[in-house]
Enzyme design. Structure first.
Site, mmCIF file in Angstrom:
data_model
loop_
_atom_site.group_PDB
_atom_site.id
_atom_site.type_symbol
_atom_site.label_atom_id
_atom_site.label_comp_id
_atom_site.label_asym_id
_atom_site.label_seq_id
_atom_site.Cartn_x
_atom_site.Cartn_y
_atom_site.Cartn_z
ATOM 1 N N PRO A 16 6.299 -3.360 27.720
ATOM 2 C CA PRO A 16 5.706 -4.349 26.816
ATOM 3 C C PRO A 16 5.780 -3.974 25.342
ATOM 4 C CG PRO A 16 4.015 -3.249 28.126
ATOM 5 C CD PRO A 16 5.340 -2.869 28.710
ATOM 6 N N ASN A 17 6.111 -4.971 24.564
ATOM 7 C CA ASN A 17 6.142 -4.940 23.093
ATOM 8 C C ASN A 17 7.339 -4.195 22.516
ATOM 9 O OD1 ASN A 17 3.704 -6.456 22.662
ATOM 10 N ND2 ASN A 17 2.616 -4.671 23.449
ATOM 11 N N ARG A 24 8.462 -4.607 13.471
ATOM 12 C CA ARG A 24 7.064 -4.349 13.100
ATOM 13 C C ARG A 24 6.835 -2.840 13.147
ATOM 14 N NH1 ARG A 24 7.245 -9.234 13.428
ATOM 15 N NH2 ARG A 24 5.869 -10.751 14.405
ATOM 16 N N TYR A 29 7.399 3.368 14.785
ATOM 17 C CA TYR A 29 8.392 3.240 15.862
ATOM 18 C C TYR A 29 9.840 3.240 15.378
ATOM 19 C CZ TYR A 29 4.327 2.151 18.714
ATOM 20 O OH TYR A 29 3.121 2.217 19.371
ATOM 21 N N ASN A 80 10.692 3.575 29.500
ATOM 22 C CA ASN A 80 9.586 3.644 28.545
ATOM 23 C C ASN A 80 8.625 2.538 28.952
ATOM 24 O OD1 ASN A 80 7.736 3.529 26.512
ATOM 25 N ND2 ASN A 80 9.229 3.694 24.843
ATOM 26 N N ALA A 83 2.574 0.666 26.911
ATOM 27 C CA ALA A 83 1.149 0.875 27.194
ATOM 28 C C ALA A 83 0.835 0.890 28.688
ATOM 29 C CB ALA A 83 0.330 -0.199 26.488
ATOM 30 N N GLU A 104 10.797 9.570 31.987
ATOM 31 C CA GLU A 104 9.879 8.744 31.186
ATOM 32 C C GLU A 104 10.096 9.110 29.719
ATOM 33 O OE1 GLU A 104 5.818 9.607 32.125
ATOM 34 O OE2 GLU A 104 5.006 8.272 30.575
ATOM 35 N N HIS A 106 8.989 8.272 25.644
ATOM 36 C CA HIS A 106 8.154 7.627 24.622
ATOM 37 C C HIS A 106 8.733 7.946 23.260
ATOM 38 C CE1 HIS A 106 5.094 6.481 27.472
ATOM 39 N NE2 HIS A 106 5.215 7.678 28.003
ATOM 40 N N ARG A 113 -1.559 11.188 19.437
ATOM 41 C CA ARG A 113 -2.149 9.871 19.156
ATOM 42 C C ARG A 113 -3.530 9.775 19.813
ATOM 43 N NH1 ARG A 113 2.205 5.221 19.831
ATOM 44 N NH2 ARG A 113 0.525 4.140 18.699
#
Ligand code: CA2
Length: 154
Positions: A16-17, A24, A29, A80, A83, A104, A106, A113
Site C-alpha cells: 500500500p501507498n 510525495r 522515500y 515491500n 504498512a 522483505e 523496506h 522510525r
C-alpha cells in the site's frame, strides 16, 4: 500436470501507498517513482539471469492472491509490504505457506522510525530483511536471490 516453476523468475510485490513513490514525501522515500524502480529491477535482474515480474497493490487480499500465484510461477519473492508489515498476520501466513525464498525490503530504516514500525510480522516468514538502503535494497535482494538460486547470466 502443472508446468514446472521457472527457476529464473522472481516476483517483486509492493504494498500500500508505494504507488505514490516519487510524488510525495521525497525526503523520506526518495525521488524515484515506482515505475523507475521496477525498470531498474528488471534490468538488474536480467543482468543476473533473472526475469522479474513487478506488481503493486493497495489491497491486502490482492497481495495474498499474488503470493499464492508465486508458489507455482516463481523461484523467489521480493516484497515491500508497506504498512501491512506491521499488522498483517495474513500476509505472513501466505508467505509461510508458499515455501519460497522471501526477501522483505523496506526503503527506510524501520528501526529508526516510530516504535510501531519496529516489528514486522512479514519478517517472521522472510529469508532475509533489507531496510534503510532506499531503492538499492531491491537490487541487493535480487543479487541475493540470483546467488542463492544459482542463476548465471545467459
Ligand atoms: O520503508 C518502507 O519501505 C516502508 O515499507 C514504507 C511504508 C511504511 O508504512 C513502512 O513502515 C516502511 C509506507 C509506504 C508509503 O509510501 C509512500 C510513498 C510516497 C509518498 C507517501 C507514501
Amino acid at each position: 500436470m502443472q508446468d514446472p516453476v521457472d527457476q529464473r523468475s522472481v516476483h517483486l510485490l509492493n504494498g500500500p501507498n508505494l504507488n505514490l513513490l516519487g510524488m510525495r514525501e521525497p525526503e523520506k522515500y526518495g525521488n524515484r517513482t515506482l515505475t523507475d524502480i521496477e525498470e531498474d529491477c528488471r534490468r538488474h535482474g536480467a543482468a543476473l539471469g533473472l526475469t522479474v515480474f513487478c506488481r503493486q497493490s493497495n489491497h491486502e487480499g490482492v497481495l495474498i492472491d499474488w503470493i499464492h500465484q508465486a508458489r507455482t510461477e516463481a523461484a523467489g519473492i521480493i516484497i515491500n509490504p508497506g504498512a501491512y508489515s506491521h499488522s498483517s498476520v495474513a500476509l505472513m501466513d501466505a508467505l509461510l505457506a508458499v515455501r519460497l525464498p522471501v526477501v522483505e525490503v523496506h526503503l527506510t530504516n524501520i528501526h529508526r522510525r516510530e516504535t510501531f514500525r519496529h516489528h514486522s510480522y512479514v519478517s517472521l516468514a522472510a529469508t532475509g530483511v533489507i531496510c534503510g538502503l532506499g531503492a538499492d535494497g531491491y537490487l541487493a535482494a535480487l543479487t541475493f536471490l540470483a546467488n542463492s538460486l544459482g542463476n548465471t547470466p545467459s
